[in-house]
Scaffold this motif. Structure first.
Motif, PDB file in Angstrom:
ATOM      1  N   ALA A 173      -2.440   5.235 -32.615  1.00  0.00           N
ATOM      2  CA  ALA A 173      -1.506   5.708 -31.221  1.00  0.00           C
ATOM      3  C   ALA A 173      -1.864   4.573 -29.983  1.00  0.00           C
ATOM      4  O   ALA A 173      -1.157   4.724 -28.969  1.00  0.00           O
ATOM      5  CB  ALA A 173      -2.359   6.987 -30.613  1.00  0.00           C
ATOM      6  N   GLN A 174      -2.859   3.802 -30.133  1.00  0.00           N
ATOM      7  CA  GLN A 174      -3.267   2.678 -29.122  1.00  0.00           C
ATOM      8  C   GLN A 174      -2.099   1.639 -29.253  1.00  0.00           C
ATOM      9  O   GLN A 174      -2.269   0.629 -28.392  1.00  0.00           O
ATOM     10  CB  GLN A 174      -4.508   2.268 -29.336  1.00  0.00           C
ATOM     11  CG  GLN A 174      -5.640   3.237 -29.310  1.00  0.00           C
ATOM     12  CD  GLN A 174      -7.076   2.390 -29.442  1.00  0.00           C
ATOM     13  OE1 GLN A 174      -7.318   1.375 -29.501  1.00  0.00           O
ATOM     14  NE2 GLN A 174      -8.125   3.516 -30.037  1.00  0.00           N
ATOM     15  N   LEU A 175      -1.446   1.616 -30.304  1.00  0.00           N
ATOM     16  CA  LEU A 175      -0.267   0.502 -30.575  1.00  0.00           C
ATOM     17  C   LEU A 175       1.116   0.965 -29.770  1.00  0.00           C
ATOM     18  O   LEU A 175       1.478   2.251 -29.681  1.00  0.00           O
ATOM     19  CB  LEU A 175       0.224   0.196 -32.071  1.00  0.00           C
ATOM     20  CG  LEU A 175      -1.254  -0.583 -32.759  1.00  0.00           C
ATOM     21  CD1 LEU A 175      -0.611  -0.304 -34.118  1.00  0.00           C
ATOM     22  CD2 LEU A 175      -1.436  -1.963 -32.111  1.00  0.00           C
ATOM     23  N   PRO A 176       2.031   0.027 -29.520  1.00  0.00           N
ATOM     24  CA  PRO A 176       3.113   0.474 -28.939  1.00  0.00           C
ATOM     25  C   PRO A 176       4.094   1.579 -29.868  1.00  0.00           C
ATOM     26  O   PRO A 176       3.828   1.044 -31.170  1.00  0.00           O
ATOM     27  CB  PRO A 176       4.023  -0.915 -28.587  1.00  0.00           C
ATOM     28  CG  PRO A 176       2.766  -1.828 -28.391  1.00  0.00           C
ATOM     29  CD  PRO A 176       1.724  -1.230 -29.315  1.00  0.00           C
ATOM     30  N   GLU A 177       4.909   2.445 -29.590  1.00  0.00           N
ATOM     31  CA  GLU A 177       5.417   3.143 -30.678  1.00  0.00           C
ATOM     32  C   GLU A 177       6.092   2.491 -31.624  1.00  0.00           C
ATOM     33  O   GLU A 177       6.121   2.824 -32.927  1.00  0.00           O
ATOM     34  CB  GLU A 177       6.105   4.180 -29.779  1.00  0.00           C
ATOM     35  CG  GLU A 177       6.796   5.363 -30.969  1.00  0.00           C
ATOM     36  CD  GLU A 177       7.575   6.256 -29.989  1.00  0.00           C
ATOM     37  OE1 GLU A 177       7.916   7.206 -30.728  1.00  0.00           O
ATOM     38  OE2 GLU A 177       7.369   6.413 -28.918  1.00  0.00           O
ATOM     39  N   GLY A 178       6.871   1.299 -31.329  1.00  0.00           N
ATOM     40  CA  GLY A 178       7.546   0.742 -32.396  1.00  0.00           C
ATOM     41  C   GLY A 178       6.954  -0.191 -33.128  1.00  0.00           C
ATOM     42  O   GLY A 178       7.378  -0.553 -34.090  1.00  0.00           O
ATOM     43  N   LYS A 179       5.619  -0.382 -32.813  1.00  0.00           N
ATOM     44  CA  LYS A 179       4.748  -1.160 -33.858  1.00  0.00           C
ATOM     45  C   LYS A 179       3.663  -0.562 -34.413  1.00  0.00           C
ATOM     46  O   LYS A 179       2.928  -0.954 -35.079  1.00  0.00           O
ATOM     47  CB  LYS A 179       3.858  -2.328 -32.907  1.00  0.00           C
ATOM     48  CG  LYS A 179       4.990  -3.134 -32.492  1.00  0.00           C
ATOM     49  CD  LYS A 179       4.161  -4.353 -31.530  1.00  0.00           C
ATOM     50  CE  LYS A 179       5.340  -5.390 -30.939  1.00  0.00           C
ATOM     51  NZ  LYS A 179       4.549  -6.342 -30.364  1.00  0.00           N
TER      52      LYS A 179
END
Length: 205
Positions: free
Chosen positions: A142-148
């Motif tokens: 969840a700490q990553l951008p949603e698309g990644k």
């Protein structure tokens, strides 16, 4: 006179315990129902009061293993505390600890060839243990951008495969005695490389 092995009145559990001992010493396919019955102190015919055959007995060993495994993983995850990363790493260590402490259950779960869907109870227990690691993966990604973000099921499957490989090659039996590194260090390093590749932890300076 009560038979040795089920004087406490729980024949089913006595057979499971006997099977777990045989699995540890002979492997999940290296024993017969007659041997399990003998070790539990009952006749082979008594086994069929609770199990249809050896595969059914092994499935119950696996079910109990997944229940224990889930509890250990839940405790390690600790609702994602103190941080998502620390909780995720703790689940990896719990995997190794479970394999060491409960080798019979581990082999019944992952080395017997028994399908996780062999019985509804086994399927439910296996799904619960898998869900813990998926929650840990989802919390961390969840700490990553949603698309990644990788799908939590894929993320957790990668870590599960890595943990399983370390256990099989280095944490149990004779191969484990030959590793130049502690299994915990191997798993921690592998998880670190994976997480750095995703951008979840900073690269080494």
């Amino acid at each position: 006179m009560p038979k040795r092995g089920y004087h406490h009145g729980n024949l089913k559990q006595a057979l499971v315990d006997a099977a777990l001992t045989l699995i540890e010493t002979k492997g999940p396919t290296g024993f017969t129902l007659s041997e399990a019955a003998k070790n539990a102190g009952v006749t082979p015919a008594a086994v069929y009061r609770h199990f249809e055959g050896r595969e059914d007995l092994i499935a119950e060993c696996a079910r109990q293993g997944h229940a224990i495994f889930s509890d250990l993983m839940e405790h390690a995850f600790n609702d994602g505390q103190p941080t998502a990363l620390a909780a995720f790493e703790a689940t990896g260590r719990a995997y190794l600890a479970f394999a060491r402490r409960y080798p019979g259950h581990y082999m019944a779960m992952f080395e017997s060839g028994t399908s996780a869907n062999a019985t509804p109870d086994l399927a439910a227990a296996a799904n619960r243990s898998r869900a813990v690691l998926e929650r840990a993966a989802a919390a961390l990604s969840a700490q990553l951008p949603e698309g990644k973000r990788p799908p939590p099921t894929m993320f957790s499957a990668h870590i599960w495969a890595m943990s399983h490989g370390v256990v099989e090659l280095f944490a149990r039996g004779r191969p484990g005695a030959n590793t130049p590194f502690p299994p915990e260090d191997l798993l921690e390093a592998g998880i670190g490389i994976y997480l750095r590749g995703l951008g979840l932890i900073a690269p080494d300076s």
